[in-house]
Design an enzyme around this catalytic site. Structure first.
Site, PDB file in Angstrom:
ATOM      1  N   GLY A 231       3.742 -50.872 -20.902  1.00 55.66           N
ATOM      2  CA  GLY A 231       4.228 -51.367 -22.182  1.00 55.66           C
ATOM      3  C   GLY A 231       3.731 -50.590 -23.396  1.00 55.66           C
ATOM      4  CD  GLU A 274       2.560 -52.228 -13.698  1.00 52.65           C
ATOM      5  OE1 GLU A 274       3.219 -53.213 -14.063  1.00 52.65           O
ATOM      6  OE2 GLU A 274       2.219 -52.046 -12.528  1.00 52.65           O
ATOM      7  N   GLY A 276       5.518 -46.625 -18.360  1.00 57.31           N
ATOM      8  CA  GLY A 276       6.791 -45.939 -18.123  1.00 57.31           C
ATOM      9  C   GLY A 276       7.157 -45.169 -19.377  1.00 57.31           C
ATOM     10  NE  ARG A 277       9.008 -48.367 -24.594  1.00 59.27           N
ATOM     11  CZ  ARG A 277      10.283 -48.746 -24.558  1.00 59.27           C
ATOM     12  NH1 ARG A 277      11.208 -47.951 -25.035  1.00 59.27           N
ATOM     13  NH2 ARG A 277      10.623 -49.913 -24.053  1.00 59.27           N
ATOM     14  NE  ARG A 313      14.899 -47.904 -25.552  1.00 65.66           N
ATOM     15  CZ  ARG A 313      14.400 -47.903 -26.769  1.00 65.66           C
ATOM     16  NH1 ARG A 313      14.719 -46.953 -27.620  1.00 65.66           N
ATOM     17  NH2 ARG A 313      13.568 -48.842 -27.153  1.00 65.66           N
ATOM     18  CE1 TYR A 317      16.668 -54.023 -23.656  1.00 63.51           C
ATOM     19  CE2 TYR A 317      16.652 -51.633 -23.865  1.00 63.51           C
ATOM     20  CZ  TYR A 317      16.611 -52.760 -23.080  1.00 63.51           C
ATOM     21  OH  TYR A 317      16.504 -52.628 -21.722  1.00 63.51           O
ATOM     22  CB  CYS A 346      37.252 -48.445 -25.697  1.00 60.20           C
ATOM     23  SG  CYS A 346      38.659 -48.969 -26.643  1.00 60.20           S
ATOM     24  CE1 TYR A 375      12.681 -48.790 -18.730  1.00 58.54           C
ATOM     25  CE2 TYR A 375      11.423 -48.111 -20.654  1.00 58.54           C
ATOM     26  CZ  TYR A 375      11.480 -48.672 -19.395  1.00 58.54           C
ATOM     27  OH  TYR A 375      10.323 -49.121 -18.802  1.00 58.54           O
TER      28      TYR A 375
HETATM   29  C1  LIG Z   1       9.180 -51.676 -16.775  1.00 61.11           C
HETATM   30  C2  LIG Z   1       7.874 -51.951 -16.194  1.00 61.11           C
HETATM   31  C3  LIG Z   1       6.773 -51.167 -16.554  1.00 61.11           C
HETATM   32  C4  LIG Z   1       6.837 -50.061 -17.555  1.00 61.11           C
HETATM   33  O1  LIG Z   1       7.060 -50.532 -18.834  1.00 61.11           O
HETATM   34  P1  LIG Z   1       6.982 -49.532 -20.083  1.00 61.11           P
HETATM   35  O2  LIG Z   1       7.211 -50.395 -21.250  1.00 61.11           O
HETATM   36  O3  LIG Z   1       8.060 -48.538 -19.903  1.00 61.11           O
HETATM   37  O4  LIG Z   1       5.631 -48.931 -20.086  1.00 61.11           O
HETATM   38  C5  LIG Z   1       5.562 -51.441 -15.948  1.00 61.11           C
HETATM   39  N1  LIG Z   1       5.438 -52.435 -15.042  1.00 61.11           N
HETATM   40  C6  LIG Z   1       6.471 -53.208 -14.675  1.00 61.11           C
HETATM   41  C7  LIG Z   1       6.265 -54.257 -13.677  1.00 61.11           C
HETATM   42  C8  LIG Z   1       7.719 -53.000 -15.231  1.00 61.11           C
HETATM   43  O5  LIG Z   1       8.745 -53.766 -14.864  1.00 61.11           O
END
Ligand SMILES: *Cc1c(COP(=O)(O)O)cnc(C)c1O
Length: 418
Positions: A231, A274, A276-277, A313, A317, A346, A375
């Site tokens: 996150g 964990e 991602g972004r 996005r 969002y 469209c 994303y």
């Molecule tokens: C999507 C997700 C993440 C990554 O979230 P980011 O905001 O991209 O860092 C980590 N853990 C779980 C379980 C997720 O579903």
């Protein structure tokens, strides 16, 4: 080529030896362009977050699962999450060992459990009901569960993934039930994980949720790891000087909390995060072409090939992405004006930037949508039977490499039985 409005990419020398116009000429438009240097540096930021010997970073590939990018992330020493059997499959293809893959499941079937068990990955369940299902399928096995600590965070309700109004995790009050099922099926609870939501720019909620998960974790004796979730936010408003999430401050607080907890627990178990972004978002600029400019009832529209099938996005969002302008002709923009940058899908909601003050934009300009690496491609689609773009990586020497080809028209009909 003259750069009209490109401060962010110029400062980072994002395009190496090439430039956005040459790239779209060579690889077509729209085009996702990644910087290997930025991707690697974001991996390193995260690896330094917590100063604890048994700290690992699991990249969350739902943000972007391009195989080449996964390989780079792996080469930086990150492990990986999976949210589905498909992500397990792709992670294995990228060269990850099964034991370095953490499957954070949500409402999955027996078959999907079997796939994950067969693959030999670590598994987390998302409810008491799924724990029971797991117990029946794999009595005596190892398992983790996802805790919903009751607080969430995020830039939009759709991406808050903990708290009292989300589908995720086991609520605090049901932890005794987890213990019952663990005993009933002779399972070993080896991990607890959480993920409170996406895109926080201040660490307070993350820290609070860390206290919560740790207070629950100490009730379990067999733990091998605790996963604090992802996150971590990135500044999407760089053009207006938005500051970065203070990782040094958050990191030093987390280090203190983790170290103290480990002393009490008496075992130096693994701590994971964990992201991602944070890993991929800033490593990408999405290029598109201005095909038409018009004014409709006083609103000026910049019509591009950047539909929400390419980047959803903003539509999904209401997200903000900064936009740069690159131009080949020598004509400068002489004034700023409020425009609505739209795509070619469209639907009225097909808007990349709403009523944004920009230097004058002309037909045939190339636009660069910043911070599109997370994303972006992973949520792209063939809606309107549009082709998903190609992806190109600027390598550390500054040269572009094609890392995924553009869809073809044949791809659109590949699964039909003709
Ligand atoms: C999507 C997700 C993440 C990554 O979230 P980011 O905001 O991209 O860092 C980590 N853990 C779980 C379980 C997720 O579903």
């Amino acid at each position: 080529m003259i750069y009209i409005y490109s401060k962010v990419s110029r400062e980072k020398q994002f395009f190496g030896h090439t430039n956005p116009i040459a790239l779209t000429e060579k690889f077509g438009s729209p085009l996702f362009v990644y910087s290997e240097n930025i991707l690697r540096s974001r991996c390193r930021d995260m690896k330094q977050l917590i100063d604890y010997p048994n700290f690992t970073v699991n990249y969350s590939p739902k943000a972007n699962s391009n195989l080449e990018l996964l390989k780079i992330v792996r080469s930086e020493g990150l492990k990986v999450d999976a949210m589905s059997p498909g992500e397990i499959y792709v992670n294995l293809l990228a060269g990850y060992n099964p034991e370095d893959i953490f499957f954070i499941s949500n409402n999955i079937s027996d078959d999907e459990f079997q796939y994950a068990l067969h693959a030999g990955v670590k598994i987390s369940v998302d409810s008491v009901a799924q724990l029971e299902k797991y117990g029946k399928l794999n009595p005596g096995g190892k398992v983790a569960f996802r805790l919903n600590p009751g607080v969430g965070a995020g830039h939009h309700d759709k991406v808050k993934t903990a708290g009292q109004k989300t589908k995720f995790g086991v609520e605090m009050g049901q932890v005794p039930l987890v213990k019952e099922i663990i005993e009933k099926y002779n399972l070993r609870l080896t991990g607890i994980n959480q993920h409170i939501g996406s895109l926080f720019m201040s660490g307070e909620t993350y820290l609070q949720s860390t206290y919560n998960i740790l207070s629950v974790a100490k009730q379990f004796e067999d733990l091998e790891f605790i996963d604090l979730g992802g996150g971590f936010g990135i500044p999407y408003q760089k053009q207006s000087g938005q500051s970065r999430l203070d990782l040094t401050e958050l990191g030093s607080k987390l280090t203190e909390v983790v170290t103290t907890w480990v002393e009490e627990y008496g075992k130096a178990i693994e701590f994971k995060i964990e992201p991602g972004r944070y890993i991929v978002a800033e490593s990408c600029i999405l290029l598109g072409t201005v095909n038409a400019v018009k004014t409709n009832y006083q609103l000026k529209y910049i019509g591009t090939d950047l539909g929400f099938n390419v980047l959803v996005r903003p539509t999904m969002y209401d997200s903000h992405h900064d936009v740069e302008i690159y131009r080949e002709s020598g004509i400068p923009s002489t004034r700023d004006e409020a425009v609505r940058i739209v795509g070619n899908i469209c639907e009225t909601g097909d808007i990349i930037a709403k009523d944004r003050l920009m230097p004058e934009i002309f037909e045939n300009d190339i636009l660069g949508v910043l911070d599109s690496g997370a994303y972006g491609y992973s949520m792209s689609s063939n809606y309107n039977n549009r082709l998903r773009p190609a992806e190109v990586l600027i390598d550390p020497q500054g040269n572009p490499q094609l890392i995924r080809r553009r869809d073809t028209l044949e791809d659109l009909v590949r699964n039909y039985i003709l």
